[in-house]
Motif scaffolding. Structure first.
Motif, PDB file in Angstrom:
ATOM      1  N   LEU A  49     -41.224 -41.432  56.774  1.00 33.58           N
ATOM      2  CA  LEU A  49     -41.167 -40.970  58.159  1.00 33.58           C
ATOM      3  C   LEU A  49     -41.260 -39.451  58.290  1.00 33.58           C
ATOM      4  N   SER A  73     -41.682 -41.019  66.629  1.00 32.53           N
ATOM      5  CA  SER A  73     -42.895 -41.830  66.444  1.00 32.53           C
ATOM      6  C   SER A  73     -43.899 -41.627  67.578  1.00 32.53           C
ATOM      7  N   GLN A 167     -34.183 -42.613  60.812  1.00 34.21           N
ATOM      8  CA  GLN A 167     -35.077 -43.446  61.609  1.00 34.21           C
ATOM      9  C   GLN A 167     -35.718 -42.608  62.697  1.00 34.21           C
ATOM     10  N   HIS A 180     -37.340 -49.099  67.338  1.00 40.17           N
ATOM     11  CA  HIS A 180     -38.311 -48.485  66.440  1.00 40.17           C
ATOM     12  C   HIS A 180     -39.245 -49.552  65.864  1.00 40.17           C
ATOM     13  N   ASN A 186     -40.440 -47.606  58.239  1.00 41.25           N
ATOM     14  CA  ASN A 186     -39.211 -47.742  59.025  1.00 41.25           C
ATOM     15  C   ASN A 186     -38.174 -48.599  58.327  1.00 41.25           C
TER      16      ASN A 186
END
Length: 394
Positions: A49, A73, A167, A180, A186
């Motif tokens: 991420l 995101s 996250q 998410h 993830n």
């Protein structure tokens, strides 16, 4: 082309593609700067991420100071960093969540007690946390940062490690964070944080811990099922349909067909078992369509294996019914197997090359099937024509 050679070549190709190592993200840990004069001697480029963690730890009062940075995101999304005092996943973790107010553009932090994947409770954390703030990282692609100091619980301080989870998500609606993605990065964003760190100023690996173990199991699950349902079963069906037309191939085609399908079934059962294991270790994460197709595949493939033991003789009155059953179930396995391989690829979310490679392999098998279908019909029609032109015996 020799069918056994084709089977080995395609299997080797797909295994090699899936097992090839992915390219890791480039390190940007040491290049970060942020406001304030606080020094953070330890820096981690976390493995998923695009997340980065700077931290310092004072063992005398068990205080952990952190700066967590990651891009949401989607624009307007959120980021989160958490400590799980008792486990390695998201459920049970104590989280700091940062997002920007859409009207003012000011970033702020919310504390969440994540009771389960479906229960996100805004509340105080189970340990003390202070000096909490959030900011948008300048010149860093819209990344957000969380600053905080954490009082590490005594039992975790004694071990020298904490379970960290991080996250990112797409947005905040009516004060509640939106779910998410459940793709590979993830699901893998967990690890063990060594409180003492390493040599000051030297970036260190994020450490996969339980995340790496899950990745390994998921890759094994994907490979086993792709080779079984997605390759060997189709090749076994091709052997039965097209080799039997040649009289010289009897009964070799039958033994090749049985060997191929039995091998595919054994590998498929191993893949199904690893899927069950992954499901039991991923409470709250469900892929219902993929799971249900997998259960159906295992069930009808097991029936198909038992049907082989009950195969009537060619002249038996029930042989026609058995053929209908055997072919119907066989084609169902082919269709469901290929569909579920693509479902699995979308869940694993590997490099695009892998999906392209599987499409190329299936496309190649499809092309060979069309060619062999034409050849088969030409041979059958010629034989019928030859029989019809033979003079009748007096």
């Amino acid at each position: 082309m020799d069918s056994s050679y084709l089977r080995i070549s395609l299997s080797f190709l797909f295994w090699a593609l899936l097992l090839s190592p992915a390219v890791s993200q480039s390190s940007s840990c040491s290049s970060q700067t942020f406001s304030g004069v606080k020094s953070y001697p330890h820096c981690l480029d976390l493995p998923d991420l695009k997340a980065i963690l700077h931290y310092s730890y004072d063992a005398s009062n068990t205080t952990l100071a952190v700066v967590f940075s990651a891009p949401p995101s989607k624009p307007g999304g959120w980021i989160a960093w958490a400590i799980n005092p008792k486990s390695t996943g998201m459920a049970g973790s104590q989280a700091l969540v940062a997002s920007k107010d859409p009207s003012t553009g000011v970033a702020s932090v919310t504390t969440l007690n994540i009771v389960s994947y479906s229960s996100l409770v805004p509340s105080k954390l189970s340990f003390d946390v202070w000096d909490v703030k959030a900011e948008e990282a300048a010149n860093d692609g819209g990344a957000l940062r969380i600053f905080a100091k954490v009082k590490v619980p005594a039992d975790l301080a004694a071990s020298g490690k904490v379970n960290q989870v991080w996250q990112v998500g797409p947005g905040v609606s009516n004060g509640r964070i939106q779910a998410h993605d459940f793709s590979g990065p993830n699901l893998n964003s967990v690890g063990s944080l060594d409180l003492t760190g390493t040599t000051p100023g030297v970036p260190v690996s994020g450490g996969g811990g339980a995340g790496n173990s899950r990745i390994h199991k998921r890759n094994i699950h994907g490979i086993l099922n792709a080779v079984s349902w997605g390759l060997l079963f189709p090749i076994g069906a091709m052997i039965a349909r097209y080799m039997r037309i040649f009289e010289s191939a009897d009964p070799a085609w039958f033994y090749l067909h049985v060997s191929c399908q039995f091998s595919a079934y054994v590998i498929g059962v191993a893949g199904w078992a690893t899927g069950l294991k992954l499901g039991s270790e991923s409470k709250g994460i469900q892929y219902n369509t993929h799971r249900n197709i997998g259960i159906c595949l295992f069930s009808i493939a097991t029936l198909q294996m038992f049907a082989m033991l009950l195969r009537p003789r060619k002249d038996h009155k029930f042989r026609f019914v058995w053929n209908i059953y055997h072919h119907g179930v066989g084609y169902s396995i082919l269709i469901l197997g290929i569909i579920n391989v693509f479902k699995g690829l979308s869940i694993l979310n590997p490099k695009h090359t892998y999906k392209t490679a599987y499409i190329a392999v299936i496309g190649t098998l499809g092309g060979i099937t069309l060619l062999l279908e034409v050849v088969t019909w030409v041979i059958v029609l010629k034989r019928k024509s030859a029989k019809s032109t033979k003079p009748l015996k007096a």
